[in-house]
Design an enzyme around this catalytic site. Sequence first.
Site, PDB file in Angstrom:
ATOM      1  N   GLU A 162      -8.338  -2.596   6.461  1.00 40.94           N
ATOM      2  CA  GLU A 162      -8.782  -1.327   5.856  1.00 40.94           C
ATOM      3  C   GLU A 162     -10.082  -0.775   6.437  1.00 40.94           C
ATOM      4  OE1 GLU A 162      -8.687  -1.872   1.589  1.00 40.94           O
ATOM      5  OE2 GLU A 162      -6.701  -2.776   1.691  1.00 40.94           O
ATOM      6  N   ASN A 204      -4.651  -4.430   9.618  1.00 42.58           N
ATOM      7  CA  ASN A 204      -3.890  -4.182   8.389  1.00 42.58           C
ATOM      8  C   ASN A 204      -4.498  -3.025   7.598  1.00 42.58           C
ATOM      9  OD1 ASN A 204      -1.819  -5.177   6.508  1.00 42.58           O
ATOM     10  ND2 ASN A 204      -3.515  -5.804   5.190  1.00 42.58           N
ATOM     11  N   HIS A 240       1.811   0.094  -0.250  1.00 43.69           N
ATOM     12  CA  HIS A 240       1.711   0.212  -1.715  1.00 43.69           C
ATOM     13  C   HIS A 240       2.244   1.598  -2.052  1.00 43.69           C
ATOM     14  CE1 HIS A 240      -0.548  -3.477  -2.035  1.00 43.69           C
ATOM     15  NE2 HIS A 240      -1.412  -3.054  -1.132  1.00 43.69           N
ATOM     16  N   GLU A 267       2.123  -5.778   2.268  1.00 47.02           N
ATOM     17  CA  GLU A 267       1.719  -5.857   0.851  1.00 47.02           C
ATOM     18  C   GLU A 267       2.630  -4.991  -0.014  1.00 47.02           C
ATOM     19  OE1 GLU A 267      -2.493  -5.130   0.316  1.00 47.02           O
ATOM     20  OE2 GLU A 267      -3.019  -6.224   2.137  1.00 47.02           O
ATOM     21  N   ASP A 269       4.696  -3.088  -2.555  1.00 47.93           N
ATOM     22  CA  ASP A 269       5.029  -2.958  -3.972  1.00 47.93           C
ATOM     23  C   ASP A 269       5.308  -1.482  -4.211  1.00 47.93           C
ATOM     24  OD1 ASP A 269       2.350  -2.044  -3.945  1.00 47.93           O
ATOM     25  OD2 ASP A 269       1.587  -3.774  -5.038  1.00 47.93           O
TER      26      ASP A 269
HETATM   27  O1  9MR Z   1      -4.360  -8.278  -5.242  1.00 48.23           O
HETATM   28  C1  9MR Z   1      -5.754  -8.413  -4.963  1.00 48.23           C
HETATM   29  C2  9MR Z   1      -6.539  -8.465  -6.253  1.00 48.23           C
HETATM   30  O2  9MR Z   1      -6.236  -9.659  -6.946  1.00 48.23           O
HETATM   31  C3  9MR Z   1      -8.010  -8.389  -5.960  1.00 48.23           C
HETATM   32  O3  9MR Z   1      -8.719  -8.287  -7.180  1.00 48.23           O
HETATM   33  C4  9MR Z   1      -8.287  -7.180  -5.085  1.00 48.23           C
HETATM   34  C5  9MR Z   1      -9.749  -7.096  -4.760  1.00 48.23           C
HETATM   35  O4  9MR Z   1     -10.084  -5.916  -4.173  1.00 48.23           O
HETATM   36  O5  9MR Z   1      -7.546  -7.276  -3.888  1.00 48.23           O
HETATM   37  C6  9MR Z   1      -6.185  -7.240  -4.127  1.00 48.23           C
HETATM   38  O6  9MR Z   1      -5.469  -7.260  -2.909  1.00 48.23           O
HETATM   39  C7  9MR Z   1      -5.707  -6.177  -2.029  1.00 48.23           C
HETATM   40  C8  9MR Z   1      -5.579  -6.697  -0.624  1.00 48.23           C
HETATM   41  O7  9MR Z   1      -6.412  -7.792  -0.421  1.00 48.23           O
HETATM   42  C9  9MR Z   1      -5.861  -5.617   0.415  1.00 48.23           C
HETATM   43  N1  9MR Z   1      -5.063  -4.438   0.180  1.00 48.23           N
HETATM   44  C10 9MR Z   1      -5.058  -3.937  -1.177  1.00 48.23           C
HETATM   45  C11 9MR Z   1      -4.699  -5.033  -2.169  1.00 48.23           C
HETATM   46  C12 9MR Z   1      -4.606  -4.487  -3.569  1.00 48.23           C
HETATM   47  O8  9MR Z   1      -5.842  -4.009  -4.004  1.00 48.23           O
END
Ligand code: 9MR
Length: 462
Positions: A162, A204, A240, A267, A269
């Site tokens: 990101e 990513n 997402h 990722e 969903d």
């Molecule tokens: O699913 C993850 C969540 O448990 C954490 O709190 C969060 C922290 O920012 O990150 C989430 O996973 C993210 C991933 O690492 C990167 N892309 C977005 C995902 C959803 O926020």
Amino acid sequence: MKMTSRSLSRAALASAFLATTLGVSLVLATSATGAASTLGAAAAQSGRYFGAAVAAGKLGDSTYVNILNREFTMITPENEMKWDATEPNRGQFNYSGGDRILNQAVSTGKRVRGHALLWYQQEPGWAQRMEGSDLRQAMMNHVTQVATHYKGKIYAWDVVNEAFADGGSGGRRDSNLQRTGNDWIEAAFRAARAADPAAKLCYNDYNTDGVNAKSTGIYNMVKDFKSRGVPIDCVGFQSHLSGNPPGDYQANLQRFADLGVEVQITELDIAGSNQANAYGAVTRACVAVARCAGITTWGIRDTDSWRTGENPLLFDGNGNKKAAYNSVLDALNAATPTNPTTPTTPTTPTTPTTPTTPTTPTTPNPSGCSASVSLNSWNGGFVATVKVTAGSSALNGWRVTTNLPSGAAVTSSWSASNSGTTGSVTWSNVSYNGTVAAGQSTEFGFQGTGSAEGITSTCAAS
Ligand code: 9MR
């Protein structure tokens, strides 16, 4: 979709045959039609993986673990390999959560996507407070230390997560990482390659699901990296989504693949009432792109999702399969199988007239293994992807010899270890890809300078 008329008619023939001889109830559980009954097995038919993000804290939940073990072939630690988890204090590393997930994966024959070495979120507090060259040094040390700890054990790393801005700029997102200099991303990729040459290295991001300003910014970066030899092997599309992917979702994946990188849905969903269709559309897009290596959903059950209340996953809170699950499974099963790598003319489907007991589908190689090379070349360089396919017996190790034309030299590689870099180069499996089931395949690759046109390959079980 790349389903050929031949495979279509073969599948139709086989299913008609099965339905009449074995009864319809058996069709879903058998593999003679190519219809596998789990996500992982279905994806493997076309050489792909199917993964899930996993939380270490849930590994004691038997419903969760049962689904994980049954359905998935790849694991991404949801939070356990992030910077705040692995280096809570500068220079003090903690791999407990990450190792737990890695061990779970290894002990159940799954692979791991490492996530994520550098990300502007979930930076530990000490790093958040840093800037400039001090931060740059801490970033690179982090990449080196974590990638070294997991050396040889990770299928692919999200090296940078990101880093591009949303909206129309197509440029980088502001962060303290970015303010250390625009070259921080390539520096991170080089550090990761040096630490773990076998891991595929991915960039990513999200909101990159179609051709848009953000995905084009990333596309231009990948193109630039490839032209300058910065090591990058894959691009992750988080996906997402809410409802259908954009109409150019597949075309967007393809344009990245055409740059010579693998693409991965990392990722996935999907919220909304059109969920089942949308999941099918995403899966069909991936399997239609040869270099789309696999799909990972961000969690297992709806109750595991970070999108609380949106129910965006393939299993409900009780662990039951949802309609979206069936859409994905069907789309994976419809993908063109990749097994007969060497185009040894798959002669007319051996007389399916007499209903001889439907044994395992006729194997492509009588014994041992075969290797086929696909090349992506540009002026002065190339990426070679080598597919290793087991014959009628499973492999417990393999060795591939590639013969490079003179002037060509290997500069980096992934998912295999090599002896030599020019002429006859021998490649051996690494820890996670030596075991290949009968008729199944695994891939490794390498990048080089010069021209590899005319390269040949042979494979031997070891
Ligand atoms: O699913 C993850 C969540 O448990 C954490 O709190 C969060 C922290 O920012 O990150 C989430 O996973 C993210 C991933 O690492 C990167 N892309 C977005 C995902 C959803 O926020």
